[in-house]
Design a protein around this motif. Structure first.
Motif, mmCIF file in Angstrom:
data_model
loop_
_atom_site.group_PDB
_atom_site.id
_atom_site.type_symbol
_atom_site.label_atom_id
_atom_site.label_comp_id
_atom_site.label_asym_id
_atom_site.label_seq_id
_atom_site.Cartn_x
_atom_site.Cartn_y
_atom_site.Cartn_z
ATOM 1 N N THR A 69 -48.016 72.633 58.766
ATOM 2 C CA THR A 69 -49.257 72.186 59.411
ATOM 3 C C THR A 69 -49.850 70.916 58.801
ATOM 4 O O THR A 69 -50.914 70.466 59.234
ATOM 5 C CB THR A 69 -50.322 73.306 59.352
ATOM 6 N N TYR A 70 -49.171 70.332 57.815
ATOM 7 C CA TYR A 70 -49.687 69.111 57.189
ATOM 8 C C TYR A 70 -49.373 67.894 58.048
ATOM 9 O O TYR A 70 -48.257 67.741 58.551
ATOM 10 C CB TYR A 70 -49.047 68.888 55.814
ATOM 11 N N ASP A 71 -50.356 66.998 58.153
ATOM 12 C CA ASP A 71 -50.062 65.704 58.761
ATOM 13 C C ASP A 71 -49.566 64.767 57.660
ATOM 14 O O ASP A 71 -49.518 65.149 56.486
ATOM 15 C CB ASP A 71 -51.290 65.130 59.474
ATOM 16 N N SER A 72 -49.205 63.555 58.007
ATOM 17 C CA SER A 72 -48.620 62.633 57.033
ATOM 18 C C SER A 72 -49.593 62.313 55.901
ATOM 19 O O SER A 72 -49.196 62.189 54.736
ATOM 20 C CB SER A 72 -48.165 61.348 57.720
ATOM 21 N N THR A 97 -51.994 64.258 54.662
ATOM 22 C CA THR A 97 -52.109 65.408 53.767
ATOM 23 C C THR A 97 -50.884 65.504 52.872
ATOM 24 O O THR A 97 -50.995 65.790 51.677
ATOM 25 C CB THR A 97 -52.269 66.707 54.581
ATOM 26 N N THR A 98 -49.720 65.249 53.450
ATOM 27 C CA THR A 98 -48.485 65.287 52.666
ATOM 28 C C THR A 98 -48.516 64.244 51.549
ATOM 29 O O THR A 98 -48.171 64.531 50.407
ATOM 30 C CB THR A 98 -47.259 65.046 53.575
ATOM 31 N N ASN A 100 -41.233 68.294 63.255
ATOM 32 C CA ASN A 100 -41.088 67.069 62.465
ATOM 33 C C ASN A 100 -41.026 67.341 60.964
ATOM 34 O O ASN A 100 -41.176 66.425 60.157
ATOM 35 C CB ASN A 100 -42.243 66.108 62.769
#
Length: 281
Positions: free
Chosen positions: A221-224, A226-227, A263
């Motif tokens: 559930t992380y977007d870029s 957050t990653t 993704n």
């Protein structure tokens, strides 16, 4: 490029795949390794590893402990569990399962009192492993009380609802220390589901002193952004990176093994870097 998935669940907690089906799906997805990390349960590990021997998929024995950090629930993964220590792990897990069972019964009793007809004993009989809120949510959905299992978690089963009863969990730092004491690898699961960046840094300051080895920097559930922030904080505290889909099968149909929402990519290098032989236990 080789990939892995270091956070998955089977029917022995709140997943819908058997341990054997997890291995087969991992093979279908081309994963080089997969960790089974059922909630407070290692009942499926032997079947998981036995099935993996028939394939070229590496099976990593794991568990996901539910722990308390003040008023916050944090989940700590124990990866690369050693068979010789399974009795000790089971002992810790048994305590949590008993507390969770008591909490579930109170939750269902409160729901019954409010007019929601649920038979907890029937849920237990039909469940191979431990019962979680996901099992109760599934019944609420089947009976038409909610439009989806996901909705049940934001309404009737929410931790802020009048029906929820908080179980007493293990202390997070004692759990990290325990995992290290049996030669396994403690990982903080999905940190940004439970903490914001300032609180995470405060937690990690103490957690690394108790032996925390890694943190999930790659998660379904992380977007870029957050990653990238996860990776930055992991580097600040000299933590190894881990990653997982948190696959639950049909209970989270929007999350696929190994690729999350489509993704997700977890490099096999994560698995290699977390091996106990590469960590000073």
């Amino acid at each position: 490029m080789k990939s892995c998935d270091l956070h998955t669940h089977s029917v022995f907690s709140d997943g819908t795949f058997t341990p054997e089906e997890l291995i087969k799906e991992a093979q279908n997805k081309g994963l080089s390794s997969i960790a089974l990390t059922d909630h407070n349960n290692i009942g499926g590990i032997e079947r998981f590893k036995a099935e993996a021997k028939k394939t070229d998929v590496e099976a990593v024995a794991g568990i996901e402990f539910s722990t308390d950090y003040g008023d916050t629930e944090l989940h700590i993964l124990g990866l690369f569990l050693k068979e010789e220590y399974f009795p000790q792990v089971n002992e810790r897990a048994k305590e949590l399962i008993e507390r969770k069972d008591e909490s579930n019964r109170i939750l269902v009793e409160r729901l019954n009192g409010a007019g929601y007809e649920i038979d907890y004993d029937s849920i237990k009989k039909s469940t191979m492993g431990t019962v979680n809120r996901a099992h109760i949510g599934e019944i609420l959905y089947k009976k038409g009380y909610v439009s989806s299992i996901k909705e049940s978690f934001t309404t009737l089963l929410s931790k802020n609802s009048p029906y929820y009863h908080t179980p007493k969990r293990l202390d997070v730092f004692e759990t990290i220390d325990f995992i290290r004491s049996i030669g396994s690898i403690p990982i903080l699961a999905h940190p940004f589901l439970d903490l914001d960046a300032p609180k995470l840094r405060i937690f990690l300051e103490k957690a690394v002193k108790f032996g925390l080895v890694g943190m999930e920097t790659v998660y379904s559930t992380y977007d870029s952004g957050t990653t990238l922030l996860c990776k930055k904080i992991a580097k600040e505290f000299n933590l190894k990176e881990s990653g997982g889909s948190d696959f639950h099968g049909e209970r989270k149909p929007y999350i696929s093994l190994g690729i999350g929402k489509g993704n997700l990519f977890i490099p096999y290098e994560f698995c290699e870097n977390l091996r106990p032989k590469k960590i000073c236990i």
